[in-house]
Enzyme design. Structure first.
Site, short mmCIF file in Angstrom:
data_model
loop_
_atom_site.label_atom_id
_atom_site.label_comp_id
_atom_site.label_asym_id
_atom_site.label_seq_id
_atom_site.Cartn_x
_atom_site.Cartn_y
_atom_site.Cartn_z
N LYS A 94 0.82 -1.21 0.00
CA LYS A 94 0.00 0.00 0.00
C LYS A 94 0.86 1.27 0.00
O LYS A 94 0.46 2.30 -0.53
CB LYS A 94 -0.92 0.01 1.22
CG LYS A 94 -1.96 -1.09 1.24
CD LYS A 94 -3.00 -0.90 0.17
CE LYS A 94 -4.10 -1.95 0.28
NZ LYS A 94 -5.10 -1.81 -0.81
N LYS A 115 -2.85 -6.42 -12.19
CA LYS A 115 -4.21 -6.93 -12.09
C LYS A 115 -5.23 -5.79 -12.17
O LYS A 115 -4.92 -4.64 -11.82
CB LYS A 115 -4.39 -7.74 -10.82
CG LYS A 115 -4.43 -6.96 -9.53
CD LYS A 115 -4.73 -7.89 -8.36
CE LYS A 115 -4.87 -7.13 -7.06
NZ LYS A 115 -5.20 -8.01 -5.92
N LYS A 158 -9.59 -1.13 -8.86
CA LYS A 158 -10.35 0.11 -8.74
C LYS A 158 -9.44 1.30 -8.49
O LYS A 158 -9.81 2.44 -8.71
CB LYS A 158 -11.35 0.01 -7.58
CG LYS A 158 -12.50 -0.93 -7.83
CD LYS A 158 -13.57 -0.34 -8.72
CE LYS A 158 -14.39 0.70 -7.98
NZ LYS A 158 -15.57 1.15 -8.75
#
Length: 409
Positions: A167, A264, A267
Site C-alpha cells: 500500500k 491486475k 479500482k
C-alpha cells in the site's frame, strides 16, 4: 451479436453461459475438473462429524465492483450460496478496513460507496435470505475482538507482512526501523491483519476464500488463534476458543488491467478504461475493449509472459465459460477456435461475452437503486437484517472469549 462472435457460433458451436469455471493461477493454467462448491467444501472438512460449516469472506466498499472482483469472488460466492451443502455463507462489507487508505475518504463518498457495494452484491446474485450480508462497522464486536487479539499479536510478524508495504509502494523487504516507513506508516494500516483476523475468528469460520495475495494474512489469523487457544480455554468445555480457519484460494485466473495487462485489474488504477465495472453499459464495455492494450505480434496465441494483453482477453473468455473445452484443456485450448480472428475481432468477441454475462447484473442493479430511491429504507433494511443475524453468531463467540479472559459472566 458481433460478426466475429456470430462466425464463432457457426464454426465452433460457441455459446456463453454462467458457469463456475476454476483454473490454476500460476504455472500451466488448466482445468482438470469442474470444481463445484460441494467439492471445495468436502475437501476442507473431510473427517469432520458436524456437517454445518461457515464460510467467511469480505469485500472493501469501493463502490461498483469490477470484472475481476466478479469472476474471482462474487460469482463463486453466489454459487457457494446456492449449493446444496450445509453451509452458512457470511459476506461482510469491510468498511472499517476502508479507513486505512493512504488518503482518507470523504464521509459522503464512503457512504455512497457502501450502498453501491451492497447493491452490487445483491445484483450479482447474493441472496440476503441465504447469506449473511452486513456492514462491518455495524457490529462492534469486530473492534473489540481486534483489541483482544492485538494484545498477543507479534510486532515482528506484522512487520514481515507485505500488505502495508504494498500500500505504501515499498519493497517486500522494507523494514519498519527505516526512517521513511516509520514516519509515514499509520497504525491502522500496520494492524490491518489483526482486524482481518478478528473478522474471521468472530464467526468461527471454517473456510476463508481469498486471493493468493491474502495467504499470509490467513496464516497470521491461524497463528493468532493458536496463540489464544494455548493461553485461554473455553470455561465450559475446556476446549479451544477459536477454530483454525482453512484458506481456500479459488483456482481462477487473475483478470488483468485492460490498459496495463501486467498489473491486475483494480479500482485504484487512475484510468477508468483499465477496468470493466459491473454496471458498465454495452457501449462502455465495447469502447474499453477496443482500446485495450495488446501487442504488435501477428495472430492469436496464449502466452501470458510474452503476450499479456492477448492472453488476458483469452483468460476472460475462458473464465466466462466455453463448453467445447475438454477436461484437460486450459485457456490455450481456445487458441485454435480464436485463431481465425483479428485482434479487433477478438476484442469484439470478448466485449460481447462480457456484456452477455453482465447485462442481467447491470439491469438488476438499476432496479435495486431505483427501489432504494423510492423506498429509502430498502438497502438499510437488508443491511440491518444481516447485521442482526451476524450479531447472534458473533455474540456467541464473544461470550466465550470474555469468559475465557475473565471479564465475562
Amino acid at each position: 451479436m458481433s460478426a466475429s462472435l456470430s462466425r464463432l457460433a457457426t464454426s465452433s458451436r460457441w455459446h456463453l453461459r454462467v458457469s463456475y469455471s476454476c483454473r490454476h493461477s500460476s504455472g500451466v493454467r488448466s482445468l482438470s475438473t469442474h470444481t463445484t462448491p460441494k467439492v471445495i467444501i468436502s475437501k476442507h472438512i473431510e473427517g469432520r462429524k458436524d456437517p454445518g460449516i461457515t464460510v467467511f469472506s469480505g469485500i472493501q466498499p469501493t463502490g461498483i465492483p469490477h470484472l475481476g472482483n466478479y469472476l474471482g469472488a462474487l460469482r463463486q460466492w453466489r454459487d457457494l450460496q446456492n449449493s446444496d451443502t450445509e453451509v452458512t455463507p457470511v459476506f461482510c462489507i469491510v468498511d472499517l478496513h476502508a479507513l486505512t487508505t493512504v488518503n482518507p475518504q470523504e464521509a459522503a463518498v464512503l457512504r455512497q460507496r457502501k450502498r453501491e457495494t451492497l447493491a452490487s452484491l445483491l445484483a450479482a446474485g447474493l441472496d440476503p435470505e441465504k447469506s449473511i450480508i452486513y456492514f462491518q462497522s455495524s457490529l462492534q464486536y469486530h473492534a473489540e475482538l481486534m483489541w483482544i487479539l492485538s494484545c498477543n499479536a507479534s510486532m515482528g510478524y506484522l512487520t514481515r507482512m507485505t500488505q502495508w508495504k504494498s500500500k505504501m509502494e515499498l519493497p517486500d523487504d522494507a523494514e519498519l526501523t527505516t526512517s521513511s516507513p516509520g514516519k509515514q506508516l499509520k497504525l491502522g494500516l500496520f494492524s490491518y491483519p489483526v482486524l482481518q483476523a478478528a473478522d474471521i475468528l468472530l464467526h468461527q469460520a471454517d473456510i476463508v476464500p481469498v486471493g493468493a495475495d491474502q495467504r499470509q494474512h490467513i496464516e497470521f489469523t491461524r497463528e493468532l488463534a493458536k496463540g489464544f487457544n494455548n493461553i485461554y480455554k473455553d470455561e465450559k468445555t475446556y476446549g479451544d476458543v477459536f477454530k483454525l480457519p482453512k484458506i481456500h484460494i479459488p483456482p481462477t485466473a487473475r483478470i488483468m488491467s485492460l490498459t496495463d495487462p501486467v498489473e491486475k485489474m483494480s479500482k485504484s488504477h487512475p484510468k477508468e478504461s483499465s477496468r470493466i465495472e459491473l454496471t458498465d453499459s454495452s457501449d462502455a464495455i465495447r469502447r474499453k475493449l477496443q482500446k485495450s492494450v495488446t501487442d504488435s505480434i501477428e495472430g492469436i496465441s496464449y502466452d501470458p509472459d510474452v503476450r499479456p494483453g492477448i492472453s488476458n482477453l483469452i483468460d476472460i473468455l475462458y473464465t466466462l465459460g466455453h463448453p467445447d473445452l475438454g477436461s484437460s484443456k486450459g485457456p490455450e485450448g481456445l487458441v485454435p477456435i480464436l485463431s481465425t480472428l483479428s485482434k479487433l475481432e477478438l476484442k469484439r468477441t470478448v466485449a460481447d461475452a462480457i456484456d452477455t454475462e453482465l447485462r442481467p447484473i447491470r439491469e438488476k442493479y438499476v432496479n435495486i437503486m431505483k427501489e432504494d430511491k423510492q423506498d429509502s429504507g430498502f438497502l438499510d433494511n437488508i443491511a440491518v437484517t444481516g447485521m442482526e443475524r451476524a450479531k447472534k453468531r458473533a455474540k456467541s463467540t464473544m461470550d466465550v472469549v470474555r469468559l475465557a479472559l475473565g471479564y465475562g459472566h
